[in-house]
Design an enzyme around this catalytic site. Structure first.
Site, short mmCIF file in Angstrom:
data_model
loop_
_atom_site.label_atom_id
_atom_site.label_comp_id
_atom_site.label_asym_id
_atom_site.label_seq_id
_atom_site.Cartn_x
_atom_site.Cartn_y
_atom_site.Cartn_z
N GLU A 1 -118.41 -60.42 4.91
CA GLU A 1 -119.86 -60.40 4.82
C GLU A 1 -120.30 -60.14 3.41
O GLU A 1 -120.20 -58.89 2.92
CB GLU A 1 -120.63 -59.72 5.71
CG GLU A 1 -120.14 -59.78 7.26
CD GLU A 1 -120.79 -61.16 7.92
OE1 GLU A 1 -121.51 -61.76 7.14
OE2 GLU A 1 -120.54 -61.46 8.95
N CYS B 1 -128.96 -57.70 1.65
CA CYS B 1 -128.34 -58.99 1.45
C CYS B 1 -129.08 -60.24 1.81
O CYS B 1 -128.77 -61.25 1.40
CB CYS B 1 -126.92 -58.81 2.03
SG CYS B 1 -127.00 -58.77 3.80
N GLU C 1 -126.46 -62.79 -8.32
CA GLU C 1 -127.05 -61.72 -7.41
C GLU C 1 -127.39 -60.29 -8.30
O GLU C 1 -126.59 -59.94 -8.79
CB GLU C 1 -126.04 -61.40 -6.20
CG GLU C 1 -126.72 -60.30 -5.31
CD GLU C 1 -125.77 -59.88 -4.38
OE1 GLU C 1 -124.65 -59.43 -4.65
OE2 GLU C 1 -126.15 -59.94 -3.24
P1 NAD Z 1 -119.14 -53.22 -2.87
O1 NAD Z 1 -118.26 -54.49 -2.71
O2 NAD Z 1 -119.16 -52.48 -4.15
O3 NAD Z 1 -118.59 -52.28 -2.01
C1 NAD Z 1 -118.61 -52.38 -0.74
C2 NAD Z 1 -117.52 -51.51 0.11
O4 NAD Z 1 -116.08 -51.96 -0.39
C3 NAD Z 1 -117.66 -49.96 -0.47
O5 NAD Z 1 -117.32 -49.08 0.74
C4 NAD Z 1 -116.81 -49.71 -1.41
O6 NAD Z 1 -116.17 -48.39 -1.63
C5 NAD Z 1 -115.38 -50.75 -0.53
N1 NAD Z 1 -114.55 -51.27 -1.71
C6 NAD Z 1 -114.67 -51.37 -2.99
N2 NAD Z 1 -113.53 -51.74 -3.76
C7 NAD Z 1 -112.51 -52.09 -2.61
C8 NAD Z 1 -111.21 -52.49 -2.44
N3 NAD Z 1 -110.39 -52.91 -3.67
N4 NAD Z 1 -110.65 -52.60 -1.31
C9 NAD Z 1 -111.46 -52.07 -0.09
N5 NAD Z 1 -112.54 -51.72 -0.27
C10 NAD Z 1 -113.35 -51.58 -1.35
O7 NAD Z 1 -120.64 -53.81 -2.35
P2 NAD Z 1 -121.91 -52.48 -2.71
O8 NAD Z 1 -122.19 -52.36 -3.95
O9 NAD Z 1 -121.58 -51.32 -1.84
O10 NAD Z 1 -122.75 -53.43 -1.79
C11 NAD Z 1 -123.66 -54.29 -2.33
C12 NAD Z 1 -123.27 -55.67 -2.13
O11 NAD Z 1 -122.99 -55.88 -0.36
C13 NAD Z 1 -123.97 -56.91 -2.40
O12 NAD Z 1 -123.28 -57.88 -3.26
C14 NAD Z 1 -124.83 -57.40 -0.99
O13 NAD Z 1 -125.20 -58.73 -0.96
C15 NAD Z 1 -123.36 -57.05 -0.04
N6 NAD Z 1 -124.03 -57.03 1.16
C16 NAD Z 1 -123.51 -58.13 2.04
C17 NAD Z 1 -124.06 -58.00 3.28
C18 NAD Z 1 -123.96 -59.15 4.38
O14 NAD Z 1 -124.01 -58.88 5.56
N7 NAD Z 1 -123.54 -60.44 3.87
C19 NAD Z 1 -124.61 -56.93 3.71
C20 NAD Z 1 -125.15 -55.71 2.92
C21 NAD Z 1 -124.68 -55.95 1.63
#
Ligand code: NAD
Length: 459
Positions: A243, A277, A364
């Protein structure tokens, strides 16, 4: 100062290596968070707990989900307080969106599980029985914008289908996941069924995705992180649900009811400081009603309450897009500056005059920044809505043509004359770079189980 602990095999564990959790409200340190790098212990705990958990009946696991929901609900104010402290969001948003919906996630999947019907396919001479088996140990990784809500959206169906879990909340917002662990411990959830580990994404997140005995990954986060997760998990043939990001459009057609559209589009623009999101960060308005709509939208914006963005670092990213917008020829209609106070505050910002294909209007930003664009026809609006790499959500505001237009938008979810009106039974997920797979209702249960067919030949 809160000490966040890992929750492994029913025990709370701290690590000597930890880092600070910083409040976006004033940059004070609110918690110490363990910097986990290895998930071997958590996987062992999950592996030993899973067979007994998977052997329970669906009804028994539904009862456990209800117990979690009841205990969370009895402490709903505390969840809202922690979420508000960790994310900076106003208390009413933390209570009504985060805390309430987190409780609902557990309750919904408990009810849904009880109503789940068995699937059979009859042939002239045989019957096919579809059996949904647990996957085993699953990894759940979530972002910071709706911390407990998005994590519980994964935990509830994963537990329901008999899996054991390794969950990792965002390192920026660990407090409510830690609170959930305390709740599960208090109600006596069998040890090892839910394990929660904390730490940085490229360390403990990556360790979860790489671990060969974690057979499915449900990830919510940014599109660029999603690429890394997919590249790591795909060669191991893990089940994968992604997601990812969005750049959603709100389309205000010439027959829109502005009494609905103005507050609706405003809420889609700025709820949670634009850090959902599903937020509509591109506002497309028909030229015939553009000035009336914008006057009312900017007027109502003056009384819209928002919190800070999640961190100083994220604020810098958001501000860099406001600078970019100016370079791209945009006009700031409202906001654009940083208020004179401590914390990651930024004024809600509305920008006009940009091409719908500009970087500001297609990348974004994930903050309180929207771009507004004028269009002349439904076809043009649809073309503008579809011009980004993303395809997560959107909304259409129209008295008569909403559904017809909505069906032509390349997005996983489109609302007509409403926004964020969620029925948890419906498919949730994105197209294009916004993700792979669907969660919600039956889609979640499908993802968190292996559907196996038993074909029985009749005598
Ligand atoms: P992010 O991708 O930086 O982090 C998300 C999660 O992934 C965190 O727990 C982070 O620690 C982890 N992570 C980071 N690197 C990783 C790796 N190499 N392997 C595994 N896990 C890893 O995102 P964010 O800044 O926390 O959140 C914002 C983003 O999330 C925005 O792009 C937003 O659109 C998206 N989002 C999407 C939805 C949806 O349902 N589509 C919902 C909410 C947020």
């Amino acid at each position: 100062m809160i000490q966040v602990e890992n929750y492994i095999g029913g025990k709370f564990v701290t690590l000597s290596d930890d880092f600070d959790d910083i409040s976006p409200l004033d940059f004070s340190i609110i918690a110490k968070v363990p910097r986990t790098k290895n998930v071997d212990g958590a996987v062992e705990a999950a592996k030993s707990a899973q067979p007994d958990w998977g052997a329970l009946s669906i009804e028994q696991r539904c009862d456990w989900l209800d117990k979690i929901a009841n205990e969370l609900e009895s402490q709903i104010e505390e969840i809202a307080r922690l979420e508000s402290m960790d994310t900076g969001k106003p208390h009413h948003v933390a209570l009504n969106v985060d805390a309430n919906r987190s409780v609902n996630n557990f309750r919904f999947f408990a009810d849904f599980g009880r109503k789940m019907e068995s699937q059979t396919f009859q042939m002239p001479d045989a019957t096919n029985y579809v059996v949904r088996k647990p996957i085993g140990v699953v990894g759940l990784i979530s972002p910071w914008n709706l911390p407990l809500y998005l994590l519980s959206w994964k935990i509830a169906p994963a537990l329901l289908m008999g899996n054991a879990i390794i969950a990792k909340p965002s390192e920026i917002t660990p407090l409510t996941a830690h609170f959930l662990a305390k709740v599960c411990s208090k109600i006596g959830l069998p040890e090892g069924v839910l394990n929660i580990v904390h730490g940085y994404g490229p360390e403990v997140g990556q360790a979860i995705v790489e671990h060969p005995e974690i057979r499915a990954i449900s990830f919510t986060g940014g599109t660029s992180t999603g690429k890394i997760v997919a590249a790591t998990a795909a060669p191991m043939f893990k089940k994968l649900s992604l997601e990812l990001g969005g750049k959603n459009a709100s389309l205000v057609l010439d027959d829109a009811d502005l009494d609905l559209a103005v507050p609706g589009v405003l809420r889609a623009s700025f709820l949670n400081s634009g850090q959902i999101c599903l937020c509509g960060s591109r506002v497309l308005v028909h030229s015939a009603i553009y000035y009336e709509f914008m006057d009312r939208y900017l007027e109502e914006l003056k009384s819209f309450e928002i919190g800070p963005v999640i961190s100083d670092e994220h604020r810098s990213k958001v501000l860099s897009y406001i600078e970019l917008a100016k370079q791209e020829g945009g006009t700031i209609l409202s906001g654009g500056s940083v208020p004179d106070k401590q914390g990651a505050w930024i004024e809600p910002t509305v920008i006009s005059g940009l091409s719908h294909e500009s970087r500001t209007a297609t990348e974004e930003i994930f903050g309180p920044v929207v771009t507004v664009h004028k269009f002349e026809s439904d076809e043009e609006a649809i073309k503008m809505a579809n011009c980004t790499q993303y395809g997560l959500a959107g909304s259409v505001w129209s008295k008569g043509r909403g559904r017809e237009v909505a069906e032509q938008i390349e997005s996983g979810m489109v609302w007509v004359n409403t926004w964020l009106h969620r029925d948890l039974r419906v498919p949730f997920g994105g197209v294009k770079d916004s993700g792979v797979g669907r969660e919600g209702g039956m889609w979640s249960l499908g993802f968190f189980s292996e559907a196996v067919n038993i074909c029985v030949m009749e005598d």
